[in-house]
Design a protein around this motif. Structure first.
Motif, mmCIF file in Angstrom:
data_model
loop_
_atom_site.group_PDB
_atom_site.id
_atom_site.type_symbol
_atom_site.label_atom_id
_atom_site.label_comp_id
_atom_site.label_asym_id
_atom_site.label_seq_id
_atom_site.Cartn_x
_atom_site.Cartn_y
_atom_site.Cartn_z
ATOM 1 N N ILE A 70 0.582 -1.088 0.148
ATOM 2 C CA ILE A 70 -0.348 0.072 0.043
ATOM 3 C C ILE A 70 0.790 1.328 0.268
ATOM 4 O O ILE A 70 1.021 2.333 -0.565
ATOM 5 C CB ILE A 70 -1.201 0.220 1.096
ATOM 6 N N LYS A 71 2.310 0.776 0.484
ATOM 7 C CA LYS A 71 3.282 2.685 1.173
ATOM 8 C C LYS A 71 3.525 2.738 -0.903
ATOM 9 O O LYS A 71 3.559 3.650 -1.043
ATOM 10 C CB LYS A 71 4.198 2.356 1.953
ATOM 11 N N ASP A 72 4.042 1.492 -1.560
ATOM 12 C CA ASP A 72 4.359 1.422 -2.634
ATOM 13 C C ASP A 72 3.499 2.255 -3.727
ATOM 14 O O ASP A 72 3.558 3.359 -4.906
ATOM 15 C CB ASP A 72 4.572 0.826 -3.340
ATOM 16 N N ARG A 73 2.447 1.732 -3.225
ATOM 17 C CA ARG A 73 0.723 1.761 -3.784
ATOM 18 C C ARG A 73 0.657 3.185 -4.223
ATOM 19 O O ARG A 73 0.209 3.806 -4.628
ATOM 20 C CB ARG A 73 -0.041 1.194 -3.929
ATOM 21 N N ALA A 74 0.218 4.303 -2.621
ATOM 22 C CA ALA A 74 0.290 5.369 -2.300
ATOM 23 C C ALA A 74 1.526 6.319 -3.327
ATOM 24 O O ALA A 74 0.675 7.515 -3.129
ATOM 25 C CB ALA A 74 0.114 5.441 -0.651
ATOM 26 N N MET A 75 2.484 5.553 -2.989
ATOM 27 C CA MET A 75 3.592 6.763 -3.507
ATOM 28 C C MET A 75 3.304 7.218 -5.143
ATOM 29 O O MET A 75 3.287 8.000 -5.375
ATOM 30 C CB MET A 75 5.231 6.263 -3.429
ATOM 31 N N VAL A 76 2.723 5.770 -6.005
ATOM 32 C CA VAL A 76 2.890 5.781 -7.248
ATOM 33 C C VAL A 76 1.429 7.244 -7.640
ATOM 34 O O VAL A 76 1.343 8.257 -8.084
ATOM 35 C CB VAL A 76 2.072 4.480 -7.328
ATOM 36 N N ASP B 102 -11.323 7.690 5.781
ATOM 37 C CA ASP B 102 -11.141 8.194 5.317
ATOM 38 C C ASP B 102 -9.866 9.009 4.720
ATOM 39 O O ASP B 102 -8.538 8.362 5.696
ATOM 40 C CB ASP B 102 -11.891 9.336 6.526
ATOM 41 N N GLY B 103 -8.989 10.484 5.116
ATOM 42 C CA GLY B 103 -8.484 11.135 4.338
ATOM 43 C C GLY B 103 -7.166 10.547 5.998
ATOM 44 O O GLY B 103 -5.789 10.572 5.984
ATOM 45 N N ARG C 31 -1.945 8.842 8.797
ATOM 46 C CA ARG C 31 -1.402 8.272 9.584
ATOM 47 C C ARG C 31 -1.500 7.271 9.475
ATOM 48 O O ARG C 31 0.601 7.260 9.842
ATOM 49 C CB ARG C 31 -2.129 8.304 10.980
ATOM 50 N N ALA C 32 -1.061 6.703 8.493
ATOM 51 C CA ALA C 32 -0.478 5.480 8.120
ATOM 52 C C ALA C 32 0.980 6.078 6.974
ATOM 53 O O ALA C 32 2.122 5.450 7.257
ATOM 54 C CB ALA C 32 -1.148 4.579 7.534
ATOM 55 N N PHE C 33 1.172 7.053 6.266
ATOM 56 C CA PHE C 33 1.191 7.628 5.431
ATOM 57 C C PHE C 33 3.022 8.050 6.138
ATOM 58 O O PHE C 33 3.692 7.730 6.088
ATOM 59 C CB PHE C 33 1.554 8.348 4.184
ATOM 60 N N ALA D 9 3.940 14.158 5.654
ATOM 61 C CA ALA D 9 2.104 13.916 5.237
ATOM 62 C C ALA D 9 2.441 13.781 3.972
ATOM 63 O O ALA D 9 3.390 13.827 2.971
ATOM 64 C CB ALA D 9 1.901 15.113 5.845
ATOM 65 N N PRO D 10 1.052 13.319 3.517
ATOM 66 C CA PRO D 10 1.181 13.180 2.540
ATOM 67 C C PRO D 10 1.042 13.720 1.249
ATOM 68 O O PRO D 10 1.644 14.335 0.287
ATOM 69 C CB PRO D 10 -0.496 12.247 2.123
ATOM 70 N N SER D 11 0.406 15.265 1.703
ATOM 71 C CA SER D 11 0.829 16.668 1.449
ATOM 72 C C SER D 11 2.219 16.703 0.760
ATOM 73 O O SER D 11 2.228 17.691 0.232
ATOM 74 C CB SER D 11 -0.187 17.421 1.778
ATOM 75 N N GLN D 12 2.763 16.453 1.954
ATOM 76 C CA GLN D 12 4.168 16.521 2.011
ATOM 77 C C GLN D 12 5.206 16.357 0.985
ATOM 78 O O GLN D 12 6.138 16.676 0.081
ATOM 79 C CB GLN D 12 4.908 16.486 3.129
ATOM 80 N N TYR D 13 5.181 14.824 0.578
ATOM 81 C CA TYR D 13 5.434 13.969 -0.405
ATOM 82 C C TYR D 13 5.275 14.393 -1.676
ATOM 83 O O TYR D 13 5.359 14.486 -2.270
ATOM 84 C CB TYR D 13 4.832 12.329 -0.360
ATOM 85 N N ARG D 14 3.677 15.000 -1.643
ATOM 86 C CA ARG D 14 3.260 15.389 -2.882
ATOM 87 C C ARG D 14 3.915 16.244 -3.645
ATOM 88 O O ARG D 14 5.084 16.724 -4.367
ATOM 89 C CB ARG D 14 1.865 15.470 -2.841
ATOM 90 N N ALA D 15 4.127 17.656 -2.459
ATOM 91 C CA ALA D 15 4.896 19.085 -2.758
ATOM 92 C C ALA D 15 6.883 18.329 -4.054
ATOM 93 O O ALA D 15 6.491 19.297 -4.538
ATOM 94 C CB ALA D 15 4.263 19.434 -1.946
ATOM 95 N N ARG D 16 6.571 17.746 -2.561
ATOM 96 C CA ARG D 16 8.718 17.453 -2.945
ATOM 97 C C ARG D 16 8.628 16.687 -3.596
ATOM 98 O O ARG D 16 9.816 16.846 -5.035
ATOM 99 C CB ARG D 16 8.918 17.080 -1.736
ATOM 100 N N SER D 17 8.215 16.036 -3.926
ATOM 101 C CA SER D 17 7.800 15.443 -6.122
ATOM 102 C C SER D 17 7.865 15.994 -6.698
ATOM 103 O O SER D 17 8.305 15.849 -8.223
ATOM 104 C CB SER D 17 6.798 14.667 -5.687
ATOM 105 N N GLN D 18 6.689 16.456 -6.690
ATOM 106 C CA GLN D 18 6.299 17.853 -7.784
ATOM 107 C C GLN D 18 7.644 18.700 -7.679
ATOM 108 O O GLN D 18 8.072 19.316 -8.885
ATOM 109 C CB GLN D 18 5.043 18.411 -7.808
#
Length: 331
Positions: free
Chosen positions: A277-283, A303-304, A309-311, A318-327
């Motif tokens: 799930i971690k790998d899929r979430a990152m994708v 829910d989000g 919390r899991a991410f 946080a997922p939002s931080q990971y997305r921003a860094r990837s972008q």
């Protein structure tokens, strides 16, 4: 030993079933597989599950030779990157060689392709070693259909085999298959095979481009239980959070037996699932602008907040931080 294939090996099954009044959704519910699997053709699928899909499809539309009928529409060059690579060989002989070298690594395990020449005749056969029984005959009919299309790709659209050897029983079944294949069929074979004139080995193909085959992830010939659990969980993840009971059923094990077997490999179902799930979430976070709630629901979270919390537990952010860094990295 259980074999694995790719979902692409089912060919155009949806259109074929629906055109004959069947329901592909009903078929997949009966075999307990997510229908979304058909939209993910490169996912590994237990070969025994493919057997079941073909068997149930035959029952659904009332066709005892469903695999042969579906096989009239299959195309070797659409059989994932492996099929395109085989079809791009310079000659039929080269395609047969590529098939033998690449099949068990990139498309389907526990499957044996054999080739022999006797006088002026060549014989190309396919045999399935997977212990699954329900639907095996239908899969053999589909398998030999891929061989026929593979030869036809080089010999021309009007070519027909000089003989098809089938595992069917009796002259009556052979006669029915002759109507579908439009070629002589001999019953009682140990393995399905197609025979043709040896001169065709030098025939050249229509496909001139050379597809990139290096990007296709291989299917390992020998799986540990951890890898099998991960692959089955990838299928379940198409429709929500994978459940250990579902995975255990697909492996013909009890829940407790699966847990003990994973313990013996120094892991657990939750450990395997977390990594998947971690790998899929990152994708998903890297590949678009879907909301975190949508991603959480696709991954099976209620829910989000639970997803976040899991991410954070997996990555420290946080997922939002990971997305921003990837972008920023890919900007």
């Amino acid at each position: 030993m259980a074999g694995y294939t790719r979902a692409s090996a089912l060919g155009p099954i949806t259109d074929f079933v629906e055109a004959r009044g069947g329901s592909i959704g009903r078929i997949f519910r009966r075999v307990d597989l997510p229908l979304a699997l058909l939209d993910n053709p490169d996912l590994p699928l237990p070969l025994s599950e493919q057997f079941k899909v073909l068997s149930e499809a035959g029952r659904d539309i009332g066709d005892p030779y469903f695999g042969a009928a579906l096989g009239q529409l299959v195309s070797m060059n659409k059989l994932s990157a492996f099929g395109a690579w085989v079809s791009s060989a310079p000659t039929l002989a080269g395609a047969i060689d590529r098939s033998a070298r690449g099949l068990n690594r990139f498309l389907q395990t526990e499957t044996v392709l054999r080739f022999r020449i006797s006088g002026t005749k060549a014989r190309w056969s396919i045999e399935f070693l997977d212990p699954g029984r329900d639907g095996r005959f239908q899969n053999e009919l589909l398998g030999v259909s891929y061989l026929i299309d593979g030869v036809r790709h080089f010999a021309g659209s009007g070519w027909s085999p000089s003989l098809i050897r089938s595992t069917c029983v009796g002259a009556a079944q052979a006669a029915e298959l002759e109507k579908i294949f439009r070629a002589p069929v001999r019953h009682g074979a140990r393995a399905s095979a197609v025979e043709f004139d040896v001169g065709l080995l030098a025939a050249t193909g229509r496909m001139k481009e050379r597809p990139d085959f290096g990007s296709e992830p291989p299917i390992a010939p020998d799986f540990g239980l951890r890898e099998e659990v991960a692959m089955l969980s990838s299928i379940a993840l198409l429709e929500g959070h994978p459940k250990i009971d579902w995975v255990a059923r697909k492996l013909s094990m009890s829940r407790r037996s699966l847990q003990r077997a994973l313990d013996a490999e120094s892991c657990s179902f939750s450990t395997v699932l977390d990594g998947l799930i971690k790998d899929r979430a990152m994708v998903l976070l890297r590949s678009g602008n879907r909301s975190l709630t949508d991603i959480a629901l696709q991954l099976g979270y209620s829910d989000g907040a639970h997803f976040s919390r899991a991410f954070r537990r997996w990555t420290g952010m946080a997922p939002s931080q990971y997305r921003a860094r990837s972008q920023r990295i890919h900007a």
